[in-house]
Design an enzyme around this catalytic site. Sequence first.
Site, short mmCIF file in Angstrom:
data_model
loop_
_atom_site.label_atom_id
_atom_site.label_comp_id
_atom_site.label_asym_id
_atom_site.label_seq_id
_atom_site.Cartn_x
_atom_site.Cartn_y
_atom_site.Cartn_z
CG HIS A 41 -1.91 1.07 1.25
ND1 HIS A 41 -2.27 1.70 2.40
CD2 HIS A 41 -2.65 1.64 0.25
CE1 HIS A 41 -3.18 2.63 2.12
NE2 HIS A 41 -3.42 2.60 0.82
CG ASP A 89 8.58 10.26 -21.73
OD1 ASP A 89 9.70 10.09 -21.19
OD2 ASP A 89 8.01 11.37 -21.73
CG HIS A 121 8.59 17.15 -15.82
ND1 HIS A 121 8.05 15.91 -16.12
CD2 HIS A 121 9.86 17.12 -16.29
CE1 HIS A 121 8.95 15.18 -16.75
NE2 HIS A 121 10.06 15.89 -16.87
CE1 TYR A 158 7.35 18.03 -19.09
CE2 TYR A 158 6.56 18.75 -21.24
CZ TYR A 158 7.39 18.92 -20.15
OH TYR A 158 8.27 19.98 -20.12
CG ASN A 174 7.18 10.70 -18.05
OD1 ASN A 174 7.78 9.75 -18.52
ND2 ASN A 174 7.41 11.96 -18.42
#
Length: 130
Positions: free
Chosen positions: A20, A28, A97, A119, A121
């Site tokens: 958990h 990418d 990011h 981006y 990801n």
Amino acid sequence: MKKTELLNSEISEVVARLGHKDLLVIADSGLPIPDNVKRIDIALTKGIPSFRDTLNTVLTELGVEKAYVAREMIDKNKKLYLELSEQFGDKLVIIDHEQLKEMCKNAKAVIRTGEYTPYANIVLESGVEF
């Protein structure tokens, strides 16, 4: 032979070991991966395998509590952002990011795809399935 969609043994093992709140990243081809984090590199060439195919396959075995994407995706990869917003709903969390890259340092693994769009990801936070 496995009956589920996820056939990659390395990815399947990582998913099985997640507890958990543990983090798993699907990236990418360009995301920097910290040296101390397990790298599962499945990239073959530009676009293969895709981020979406990889994510959807991993999700056949992983329960997700939260999913984090970079704010920059909203402008630089709007189509993907809208798809993920629909898929994850209020589980989707928007961060910078740089924050996403910091989260990678605490991930159990980063799966590097052949995705070649900006981006693409996501940091997946493991949930509890009971």
